[in-house]
Design a protein around this motif. Sequence first.
Motif, PDB file in Angstrom:
ATOM      1  N   UNK B  58       0.841  -1.200   0.000  1.00 29.68           N
ATOM      2  CA  UNK B  58       0.000   0.000   0.000  1.00 29.68           C
ATOM      3  C   UNK B  58       0.879   1.254   0.000  1.00 29.68           C
ATOM      4  N   UNK B  59       1.926   1.207   0.835  1.00 32.59           N
ATOM      5  CA  UNK B  59       2.815   2.369   0.900  1.00 32.59           C
ATOM      6  C   UNK B  59       3.417   2.646  -0.476  1.00 32.59           C
ATOM      7  N   UNK B  60       3.855   1.558  -1.143  1.00 36.03           N
ATOM      8  CA  UNK B  60       4.454   1.707  -2.473  1.00 36.03           C
ATOM      9  C   UNK B  60       3.443   2.283  -3.454  1.00 36.03           C
ATOM     10  N   UNK B  61       2.201   1.756  -3.357  1.00 37.37           N
ATOM     11  CA  UNK B  61       1.141   2.210  -4.258  1.00 37.37           C
ATOM     12  C   UNK B  61       0.865   3.693  -4.052  1.00 37.37           C
ATOM     13  N   UNK B  62       0.779   4.079  -2.792  1.00 38.51           N
ATOM     14  CA  UNK B  62       0.476   5.490  -2.488  1.00 38.51           C
ATOM     15  C   UNK B  62       1.621   6.377  -2.957  1.00 38.51           C
ATOM     16  N   UNK B  63       2.854   5.922  -2.675  1.00 37.97           N
ATOM     17  CA  UNK B  63       4.012   6.714  -3.114  1.00 37.97           C
ATOM     18  C   UNK B  63       4.034   6.847  -4.625  1.00 37.97           C
ATOM     19  N   UNK B  64       3.750   5.690  -5.311  1.00 40.02           N
ATOM     20  CA  UNK B  64       3.682   5.708  -6.776  1.00 40.02           C
ATOM     21  C   UNK B  64       2.639   6.693  -7.249  1.00 40.02           C
ATOM     22  N   UNK B  65       1.469   6.643  -6.607  1.00 41.18           N
ATOM     23  CA  UNK B  65       0.382   7.552  -6.980  1.00 41.18           C
ATOM     24  C   UNK B  65       0.782   8.993  -6.800  1.00 41.18           C
ATOM     25  N   UNK B  66       1.456   9.258  -5.700  1.00 39.90           N
ATOM     26  CA  UNK B  66       1.868  10.636  -5.414  1.00 39.90           C
ATOM     27  C   UNK B  66       2.857  11.113  -6.463  1.00 39.90           C
ATOM     28  N   UNK B  67       3.845  10.245  -6.785  1.00 35.64           N
ATOM     29  CA  UNK B  67       4.862  10.672  -7.760  1.00 35.64           C
ATOM     30  C   UNK B  67       4.227  10.870  -9.132  1.00 35.64           C
ATOM     31  N   UNK B  68       3.222   9.992  -9.437  1.00 41.82           N
ATOM     32  CA  UNK B  68       2.531  10.139 -10.716  1.00 41.82           C
ATOM     33  C   UNK B  68       1.798  11.476 -10.759  1.00 41.82           C
ATOM     34  N   UNK B  70       2.472  14.100  -9.060  1.00 44.29           N
ATOM     35  CA  UNK B  70       3.452  15.192  -9.124  1.00 44.29           C
ATOM     36  C   UNK B  70       3.919  15.406 -10.551  1.00 44.29           C
ATOM     37  N   UNK B  71       4.156  14.271 -11.251  1.00 50.72           N
ATOM     38  CA  UNK B  71       4.609  14.346 -12.628  1.00 50.72           C
ATOM     39  C   UNK B  71       3.545  15.032 -13.495  1.00 50.72           C
ATOM     40  N   UNK B  72       2.296  14.575 -13.279  1.00 50.86           N
ATOM     41  CA  UNK B  72       1.193  15.146 -14.053  1.00 50.86           C
ATOM     42  C   UNK B  72       1.086  16.651 -13.803  1.00 50.86           C
ATOM     43  N   UNK B  73       1.273  17.012 -12.555  1.00 50.97           N
ATOM     44  CA  UNK B  73       1.178  18.426 -12.188  1.00 50.97           C
ATOM     45  C   UNK B  73       2.295  19.228 -12.865  1.00 50.97           C
ATOM     46  N   UNK B  74       3.496  18.638 -12.850  1.00 50.03           N
ATOM     47  CA  UNK B  74       4.634  19.307 -13.480  1.00 50.03           C
ATOM     48  C   UNK B  74       4.368  19.500 -14.974  1.00 50.03           C
ATOM     49  N   UNK B  75       3.803  18.425 -15.587  1.00 48.86           N
ATOM     50  CA  UNK B  75       3.491  18.510 -17.016  1.00 48.86           C
ATOM     51  C   UNK B  75       2.469  19.607 -17.278  1.00 48.86           C
ATOM     52  N   UNK B  76       1.450  19.639 -16.432  1.00 49.80           N
ATOM     53  CA  UNK B  76       0.406  20.649 -16.591  1.00 49.80           C
ATOM     54  C   UNK B  76       0.995  22.052 -16.455  1.00 49.80           C
ATOM     55  N   UNK B  77       1.900  22.193 -15.489  1.00 48.31           N
ATOM     56  CA  UNK B  77       2.516  23.497 -15.269  1.00 48.31           C
ATOM     57  C   UNK B  77       3.328  23.912 -16.492  1.00 48.31           C
TER      58      UNK B  77
END
Lengths: 265, 187
Positions: B58-68, B70-77
């Motif tokens: 679960x921790x890995x999944x949540x971390x993965x989700x968060x990094x994803x 973040x990436x999406x946000x960076x792309x949007x920015x």
Amino acid sequence: MNLVATESSDGFHAPSISDFYPDALFGDGTFYEFNRILLVRVIATIALLVIMGLVAKRAKVVPGRGQSIVEMILEYLRENVVYGVLGEAVGKKYDKLLITTFFTIFAFNITGTIPGLNIASTGLIGVTLVLAVIVWVVYLTSGIMKHGFVGYWKVSLFPSGAALAVKPLIALVDLLQIVLIRPATLALRLTINMIVGHLLLALTYSATQYFWVEAASNWNILYGFITFFGIFFMTALEIFVAVLQAFIFVMLSAVYINMAVSEDH
Amino acid sequence: MIVTPQAIAILAAAEEETHNPLIPEPFEIFWSLIPLAVVFFVFFRYIMPKLGTVLDERAALIEGGISKAEKAQAEAAAALEEYTAQLTEARAEAARIREDARAEAQQILVETRDKASHEADRIVATANKQIEAERQQAIVSLRGDVGVLATELASKIVGESLADDARQQRVIDSFLDELEANVKAEG
């Protein structure tokens, strides 16, 4: 309790310590003698294993309600007790032991408030002694593995910074602490709490029975209301104590292990 | 057999003495070891590792989700920045085009005005030239007429006897009147 027993009239069954020593169900007089208290312990063991086994078997990344509760307890113990006292690096080696100990003690304690079982098998000193000895062996071996045999006793008995005059006294006290007092108090605290809890709770039951059935009269019925509400109060208190004593046992175990593996104390 | 309360109390006391709660019974130790061994074995071997694995997953999944995320946000920015830049550029381009158009319009206006002015001058010049030509023509025509009239007058003077000054004066006046009438008729 003798005071209550001697004052009571014919119908009053005062709870006593002998509740913890019922007649044998089988194997009377042998090393495998089995009685009601031990039956309760076996039932608690099976219940714990079945419940936790089901939770573990059905454990999913997205948790259900039962799994969430178990995980909450698990996380709380790991973060606040094990890692909180020992630090994450050292704590990782002991988290299984301490968390398992917590669940076991809680399972053995909580039977004291379950109708039909009505006794906490941790009220017998044997099981708490075994658990205390496990903790004792663990902190001794941990300390010796960390500092070496001589080093461990040196660090434990002769703390730096003590005045020369009091050194022998400190060494004696610490020796008693390590080899006797710590494991003994772990076992005694838990057992005595459970015995007293049982006596108080059983007293509210038997007193209510006495006031309302055996010796029902105007005043006694009124007293019976007090003892009747005492049942609810004592049951709630015993549930709390069941959790609290398991928590204290595990917390102190973590502290003792930490004292053994830390550089200086 | 009669059992008195005292007897019960004595029995209970005797039983309590034989069971010191602080001294473990051997069979109780035996029945401690077995359940504890089972519990510890199952917890260590199965329950704790299983729950630990799930928690880690679960921790890995949540971390993965968060990094994803973040990436999406960076792309949007980044996209937003790009769009903003493009918009600014477009605005500048539009302003430039507008400025050009205005300048061009000004140019056209000036040119048109010049052309109109030239045209007006040309028209005036043409008109002047025409007037001059007509005047010349009038002068030429007048000169011809005056010759004819002078000849006519001379012949009249010769044909008629000029007895006195009064008659002479009358002839001149009639000539001039005629001349004037001719000029009026011509004009």
